[in-house]
Design a protein around this motif. Sequence first.
Motif, short mmCIF file in Angstrom:
data_model
loop_
_atom_site.label_atom_id
_atom_site.label_comp_id
_atom_site.label_asym_id
_atom_site.label_seq_id
_atom_site.Cartn_x
_atom_site.Cartn_y
_atom_site.Cartn_z
N ALA A 80 0.84 -1.22 0.00
CA ALA A 80 0.00 0.00 0.00
C ALA A 80 0.87 1.26 0.00
CB ALA A 80 -0.94 0.00 1.20
N VAL A 81 1.92 1.25 0.79
CA VAL A 81 2.83 2.41 0.83
C VAL A 81 3.49 2.60 -0.52
CG1 VAL A 81 4.98 3.28 1.84
CG2 VAL A 81 3.20 2.33 3.33
N LYS A 82 3.96 1.51 -1.13
CA LYS A 82 4.60 1.62 -2.45
C LYS A 82 3.61 2.10 -3.51
CE LYS A 82 8.26 -1.80 -1.79
NZ LYS A 82 8.78 -3.12 -2.19
N ALA A 83 2.35 1.63 -3.45
CA ALA A 83 1.34 2.07 -4.42
C ALA A 83 1.06 3.56 -4.25
CB ALA A 83 0.06 1.25 -4.25
N ALA A 84 0.93 4.01 -3.01
CA ALA A 84 0.70 5.43 -2.74
C ALA A 84 1.87 6.28 -3.22
CB ALA A 84 0.45 5.66 -1.25
N GLU A 85 3.09 5.80 -2.98
CA GLU A 85 4.28 6.52 -3.46
C GLU A 85 4.30 6.58 -4.99
OE1 GLU A 85 7.51 4.39 -1.65
OE2 GLU A 85 7.29 5.45 0.26
N CYS A 86 3.91 5.49 -5.64
CA CYS A 86 3.87 5.46 -7.10
C CYS A 86 2.89 6.49 -7.64
CB CYS A 86 3.51 4.06 -7.58
SG CYS A 86 3.44 3.91 -9.38
N LEU A 87 1.72 6.60 -6.99
CA LEU A 87 0.72 7.59 -7.43
C LEU A 87 1.24 9.02 -7.30
CD1 LEU A 87 -2.57 6.11 -5.94
CD2 LEU A 87 -1.83 6.10 -8.33
N GLN A 88 2.18 9.22 -6.39
CA GLN A 88 2.72 10.56 -6.16
C GLN A 88 4.01 10.83 -6.93
OE1 GLN A 88 2.15 11.84 -1.82
NE2 GLN A 88 2.06 9.61 -1.74
N THR A 89 4.58 9.80 -7.58
CA THR A 89 5.84 9.99 -8.29
C THR A 89 5.71 9.57 -9.75
OG1 THR A 89 6.63 7.84 -7.48
CG2 THR A 89 7.26 9.79 -6.20
N ASP A 90 6.08 8.33 -10.07
CA ASP A 90 6.04 7.85 -11.46
C ASP A 90 4.64 7.93 -12.07
OD1 ASP A 90 8.80 7.10 -11.49
OD2 ASP A 90 8.26 5.34 -10.29
N GLY A 91 3.63 7.50 -11.32
CA GLY A 91 2.27 7.55 -11.82
C GLY A 91 1.74 8.96 -11.96
N TYR A 92 2.18 9.86 -11.08
CA TYR A 92 1.71 11.24 -11.12
C TYR A 92 2.03 11.89 -12.46
CZ TYR A 92 0.88 16.08 -9.79
OH TYR A 92 0.41 17.36 -9.74
N ARG A 93 3.26 11.74 -12.91
CA ARG A 93 3.69 12.36 -14.17
C ARG A 93 2.91 11.79 -15.35
NH1 ARG A 93 4.39 16.59 -16.09
NH2 ARG A 93 5.46 17.10 -14.20
N ALA A 94 2.74 10.48 -15.39
CA ALA A 94 2.00 9.85 -16.50
C ALA A 94 0.54 10.31 -16.51
CB ALA A 94 2.07 8.34 -16.39
N LEU A 95 -0.05 10.39 -15.34
CA LEU A 95 -1.45 10.85 -15.26
C LEU A 95 -1.56 12.32 -15.68
CD1 LEU A 95 -2.59 9.18 -11.94
CD2 LEU A 95 -3.44 8.68 -14.24
N LYS A 96 -0.65 13.14 -15.19
CA LYS A 96 -0.71 14.57 -15.52
C LYS A 96 -0.56 14.78 -17.02
CE LYS A 96 0.67 19.06 -14.06
NZ LYS A 96 1.42 19.90 -13.20
N ASP A 97 0.30 14.00 -17.65
CA ASP A 97 0.46 14.10 -19.11
C ASP A 97 -0.84 13.76 -19.83
OD1 ASP A 97 3.08 14.84 -18.73
OD2 ASP A 97 3.93 12.89 -19.25
N ALA A 98 -1.70 12.96 -19.18
CA ALA A 98 -2.99 12.57 -19.77
C ALA A 98 -4.13 13.49 -19.31
CB ALA A 98 -3.31 11.13 -19.41
N GLY A 99 -3.79 14.55 -18.56
CA GLY A 99 -4.82 15.49 -18.12
C GLY A 99 -5.53 15.08 -16.84
N ILE A 100 -4.92 14.18 -16.08
CA ILE A 100 -5.51 13.70 -14.82
C ILE A 100 -4.53 14.04 -13.69
CG2 ILE A 100 -6.31 11.68 -13.55
CD1 ILE A 100 -6.76 10.35 -16.33
N VAL A 101 -5.06 14.61 -12.61
CA VAL A 101 -4.20 15.04 -11.51
C VAL A 101 -4.65 14.37 -10.21
CG1 VAL A 101 -3.41 17.03 -10.15
CG2 VAL A 101 -3.77 17.26 -12.60
N LEU A 102 -3.69 13.80 -9.49
CA LEU A 102 -3.97 13.26 -8.17
C LEU A 102 -4.26 14.43 -7.23
CD1 LEU A 102 -3.98 10.90 -6.09
CD2 LEU A 102 -1.55 11.38 -5.76
N VAL A 103 -5.43 14.42 -6.61
CA VAL A 103 -5.83 15.51 -5.73
C VAL A 103 -5.58 15.16 -4.27
CG1 VAL A 103 -7.78 16.94 -4.96
CG2 VAL A 103 -7.59 16.28 -7.35
#
Length: 158
Positions: A80-103
């Motif tokens: 769970a900690v690793k998944a949360a970290e991924c959403l805030q790092t590697d996943g964050y950039r990929a999502l932002k590039d697609a117009g989606i932002v982790l709030v």
Amino acid sequence: MLIPILNQVLGVPVIEANSEGEPPPGSFITFKSLQPMGRALGQPIETLSVDRRKIVQQDIVMTMTFTMYGEDKGECIELAVKAAECLQTDGYRALKDAGIVLVELGEMTANDLKLGDTWERRTLFDADFRMTHTMTAKTAIETIETADVKGVFLHVRH
């Protein structure tokens, strides 16, 4: 876009919750959207396209639940900690590039379940994502290009 990144970074299967078939062996993660459309934020922006179709853009927030399954509590929490970290790092950039932002990331919660004599170890958290939803009308809006006004007197002062 997010699921392949979680798969790659975490090295465990990430599958949709309540999907057909047997769960994968060992540790894995499920995800599900709590609402199919998301809740609206602020006021929509309405415009007219070149071909006179109405376009409405609305910011929405969608909540997703991520549940980690593991052999023991420690493994679930670590995942769970690793998944949360991924959403805030590697996943964050990929999502932002697609117009989606982790709030926002919700709290991690143990959600273990006793099945007969054994325990199913689970840790979950919610994540809120903001995106812009664009809706375009299928038909053009009829507009008045010219108006023939009779019987109107226009008085202009100089």
